[in-house]
Write a protein that holds these residues in place. Structure first.
Motif, mmCIF file in Angstrom:
data_model
loop_
_atom_site.group_PDB
_atom_site.id
_atom_site.type_symbol
_atom_site.label_atom_id
_atom_site.label_comp_id
_atom_site.label_asym_id
_atom_site.label_seq_id
_atom_site.Cartn_x
_atom_site.Cartn_y
_atom_site.Cartn_z
ATOM 1 N N LYS A 24 29.096 37.394 42.911
ATOM 2 C CA LYS A 24 29.973 38.522 43.234
ATOM 3 C C LYS A 24 30.597 38.342 44.617
ATOM 4 O O LYS A 24 31.798 38.554 44.803
ATOM 5 C CB LYS A 24 29.174 39.829 43.178
ATOM 6 N N GLN A 25 29.794 37.928 45.584
ATOM 7 C CA GLN A 25 30.310 37.724 46.936
ATOM 8 C C GLN A 25 31.262 36.528 46.989
ATOM 9 O O GLN A 25 32.301 36.571 47.655
ATOM 10 C CB GLN A 25 29.146 37.512 47.912
ATOM 11 N N LEU A 26 30.925 35.462 46.282
ATOM 12 C CA LEU A 26 31.793 34.282 46.260
ATOM 13 C C LEU A 26 33.168 34.621 45.694
ATOM 14 O O LEU A 26 34.202 34.181 46.217
ATOM 15 C CB LEU A 26 31.151 33.173 45.425
ATOM 16 N N LEU A 27 33.192 35.409 44.630
ATOM 17 C CA LEU A 27 34.455 35.753 43.983
ATOM 18 C C LEU A 27 35.377 36.521 44.919
ATOM 19 O O LEU A 27 36.602 36.379 44.855
ATOM 20 C CB LEU A 27 34.192 36.572 42.720
ATOM 21 N N THR A 28 34.816 37.333 45.811
ATOM 22 C CA THR A 28 35.662 38.067 46.757
ATOM 23 C C THR A 28 36.361 37.121 47.723
ATOM 24 O O THR A 28 37.404 37.455 48.278
ATOM 25 C CB THR A 28 34.844 39.094 47.566
ATOM 26 N N GLY A 29 35.793 35.933 47.915
ATOM 27 C CA GLY A 29 36.399 34.943 48.798
ATOM 28 C C GLY A 29 37.200 33.892 48.059
ATOM 29 O O GLY A 29 37.584 32.871 48.642
ATOM 30 N N SER A 31 40.125 22.975 52.076
ATOM 31 C CA SER A 31 41.029 23.615 53.027
ATOM 32 C C SER A 31 40.361 24.826 53.665
ATOM 33 O O SER A 31 40.653 25.188 54.790
ATOM 34 C CB SER A 31 42.314 24.063 52.316
ATOM 35 N N ASN A 32 39.466 25.460 52.895
ATOM 36 C CA ASN A 32 38.766 26.647 53.386
ATOM 37 C C ASN A 32 37.304 26.596 52.974
ATOM 38 O O ASN A 32 36.958 26.040 51.928
ATOM 39 C CB ASN A 32 39.391 27.920 52.795
ATOM 40 N N ILE A 33 36.469 27.183 53.805
ATOM 41 C CA ILE A 33 35.046 27.295 53.492
ATOM 42 C C ILE A 33 34.690 28.771 53.362
ATOM 43 O O ILE A 33 35.068 29.588 54.206
ATOM 44 C CB ILE A 33 34.175 26.631 54.574
ATOM 45 N N VAL A 34 33.996 29.100 52.293
ATOM 46 C CA VAL A 34 33.511 30.458 52.062
ATOM 47 C C VAL A 34 32.001 30.434 52.238
ATOM 48 O O VAL A 34 31.303 29.683 51.554
ATOM 49 C CB VAL A 34 33.875 30.953 50.649
ATOM 50 N N VAL A 35 31.494 31.237 53.151
ATOM 51 C CA VAL A 35 30.061 31.288 53.437
ATOM 52 C C VAL A 35 29.555 32.696 53.157
ATOM 53 O O VAL A 35 30.161 33.674 53.611
ATOM 54 C CB VAL A 35 29.767 30.912 54.904
ATOM 55 N N ILE A 36 28.480 32.801 52.400
ATOM 56 C CA ILE A 36 27.914 34.123 52.136
ATOM 57 C C ILE A 36 26.538 34.233 52.785
ATOM 58 O O ILE A 36 25.775 33.272 52.833
ATOM 59 C CB ILE A 36 27.817 34.428 50.629
ATOM 60 N N LYS A 94 26.541 23.806 49.170
ATOM 61 C CA LYS A 94 25.292 23.883 49.930
ATOM 62 C C LYS A 94 24.586 25.194 49.629
ATOM 63 O O LYS A 94 25.202 26.260 49.636
ATOM 64 C CB LYS A 94 25.584 23.803 51.434
ATOM 65 N N VAL A 95 23.290 25.098 49.317
ATOM 66 C CA VAL A 95 22.478 26.277 49.012
ATOM 67 C C VAL A 95 21.194 26.221 49.830
ATOM 68 O O VAL A 95 20.545 25.173 49.915
ATOM 69 C CB VAL A 95 22.124 26.338 47.507
ATOM 70 N N ASN A 96 20.842 27.346 50.423
ATOM 71 C CA ASN A 96 19.548 27.495 51.086
ATOM 72 C C ASN A 96 18.748 28.555 50.335
ATOM 73 O O ASN A 96 19.253 29.658 50.093
ATOM 74 C CB ASN A 96 19.717 27.920 52.548
ATOM 75 N N VAL A 126 12.730 36.319 46.450
ATOM 76 C CA VAL A 126 13.605 35.195 46.769
ATOM 77 C C VAL A 126 14.878 35.704 47.442
ATOM 78 O O VAL A 126 15.321 36.834 47.199
ATOM 79 C CB VAL A 126 13.959 34.397 45.488
ATOM 80 N N GLU A 127 15.431 34.875 48.314
ATOM 81 C CA GLU A 127 16.716 35.149 48.966
ATOM 82 C C GLU A 127 17.511 33.848 48.987
ATOM 83 O O GLU A 127 16.937 32.769 49.189
ATOM 84 C CB GLU A 127 16.504 35.671 50.390
ATOM 85 N N ILE A 128 18.831 33.945 48.758
ATOM 86 C CA ILE A 128 19.656 32.742 48.640
ATOM 87 C C ILE A 128 20.945 32.911 49.437
ATOM 88 O O ILE A 128 21.605 33.952 49.352
ATOM 89 C CB ILE A 128 20.023 32.457 47.161
ATOM 90 N N GLU A 129 21.313 31.874 50.187
ATOM 91 C CA GLU A 129 22.615 31.850 50.858
ATOM 92 C C GLU A 129 23.375 30.609 50.400
ATOM 93 O O GLU A 129 22.766 29.607 49.994
ATOM 94 C CB GLU A 129 22.464 31.859 52.376
ATOM 95 N N MET A 130 24.707 30.672 50.450
ATOM 96 C CA MET A 130 25.529 29.590 49.905
ATOM 97 C C MET A 130 26.747 29.300 50.772
ATOM 98 O O MET A 130 27.262 30.187 51.456
ATOM 99 C CB MET A 130 26.010 29.953 48.490
ATOM 100 N N TRP A 131 27.188 28.040 50.670
ATOM 101 C CA TRP A 131 28.435 27.579 51.272
ATOM 102 C C TRP A 131 29.309 27.024 50.149
ATOM 103 O O TRP A 131 28.836 26.246 49.323
ATOM 104 C CB TRP A 131 28.174 26.470 52.296
ATOM 105 N N ALA A 132 30.580 27.421 50.140
ATOM 106 C CA ALA A 132 31.503 26.952 49.104
ATOM 107 C C ALA A 132 32.773 26.410 49.743
ATOM 108 O O ALA A 132 33.187 26.852 50.818
ATOM 109 C CB ALA A 132 31.845 28.084 48.138
ATOM 110 N N ALA A 133 33.390 25.448 49.074
ATOM 111 C CA ALA A 133 34.630 24.836 49.544
ATOM 112 C C ALA A 133 35.744 25.144 48.557
ATOM 113 O O ALA A 133 35.596 24.924 47.353
ATOM 114 C CB ALA A 133 34.458 23.328 49.678
#
Length: 295
Positions: A229-234, A194-199, A243-245, A285-292
């Motif tokens: 930490k960022q995911l939890l805020t969303g 229903s929602n996508i959380v992108v950090i 999805k992870v880059n 290293v640097e990491i970005e993520m997409w969550a559903a």
């Protein structure tokens, strides 16, 4: 695992002290079944612990610990059970990995803290145990030292759920496959959301902008913790990531990176893309993520 306090002891003394009490000291004591380490961290008079029963409905919360002695008995019981499990990782490493304490509100000599548990731990037999709840602590400052006066614990991490980890948002198609040299990722995922959380890309950087970690293992741990930490805020967690880059400075560190990375993701793991690239000086290293997530 290296324990790093996210709060600066010189610039943010109170929050640093609270984090040390509720994360570092509590985790070390629990892992070692040593109540003596934390016995002075409580206000005995008027202490009260509320058990939320992993329910978002307050009508179902109970005063399970009307005094500190009852809580001590339960704490020691749980600590013994936890230590006796056949974990792949050390108990202290598990506790630090799944524990997050970033939201601290202070008003005078009173403080309110949200301690969250998110992630999983694996046993030697392959069983994966989820950690997915939160505790709200009430603290008071006594003679320049912060102490716990009570808590409301065992609350669902997401108020729209029952509190235990489920995987309703992503599935791996049964016929999907990948080459034998593939790392800890899924080749294909079907995502229902229903929602996508992108950090944005996260790195091993503290709140003051300092780069932490002397090697790829330490920086990967700290980077993943910043991602969580960022995911939890969303309202999301690693369990919701699809999805992870990954941007890594030296591809020769890839295997060492994966050793840490795979500890944070249960199956089905996110799809993933990784590239070797230049990064800010000092970063590995640097990491970005997409969550559903669902409503």
């Amino acid at each position: 695992m290296k324990i790093i306090n996210p709060f600066n002891k010189d610039k943010d003394k109170d929050k640093a002290q609270l984090w040390e009490m509720l994360v570092e000291r509590d985790s070390l004591a629990f892992a070692n079944q040593d109540w003596e380490m934390v016995k002075d961290d409580f206000v005995v008079d008027h202490f009260m612990g509320i058990h939320g029963n992993f329910e978002s409905n307050p009508d179902l919360w109970k005063i399970s610990f009307p005094n500190l002695e009852l809580y001590k008995a339960e704490w020691l019981k749980q600590a013994k059970e936890f230590a006796n499990e056949n974990w792949i990782e050390k108990p202290i490493d598990i506790l630090i990995k799944v524990t997050y304490l970033d939201y601290i509100e202070i008003s005078g000599n009173k403080a309110l803290l949200h301690k969250k548990f998110s992630g999983f731990a694996e046993k030697i037999n392959g069983e994966k145990v989820p950690f997915c709840w939160q505790t709200i602590y009430r603290c008071v400052k006594v003679n320049e030292r912060w102490k716990i006066s009570g808590f409301t614990g065992y609350l669902p991490l997401n108020v729209t759920t029952k509190g235990f980890v489920e995987y309703p948002t992503k599935t791996s198609p049964t016929r999907s496959s990948q080459h034998i040299t593939a790392g800890p990722y899924s080749p294909v995922l079907k995502v229902n959301t229903s929602n996508i959380v992108v950090i944005s890309g996260q790195a091993s950087i503290d709140n003051d902008g300092n780069i932490l970690g002397d090697n790829i293992e330490e920086q990967t741990e700290l980077t993943l913790r910043n991602c969580q930490k960022q995911l939890l805020t969303g309202g999301a967690s690693f369990n919701d990531v699809f999805k992870v880059n990954v941007y890594i400075k030296d591809i020769k560190n890839w295997d060492r990176f994966n050793v840490i990375y795979k500890k944070y993701f249960d199956d089905p793991k996110p799809v993933r893309t990784a590239v070797e690239t230049g990064l800010i000086e000092g970063l590995l290293v640097e990491i970005e993520m997409w969550a559903a997530v669902k409503n």
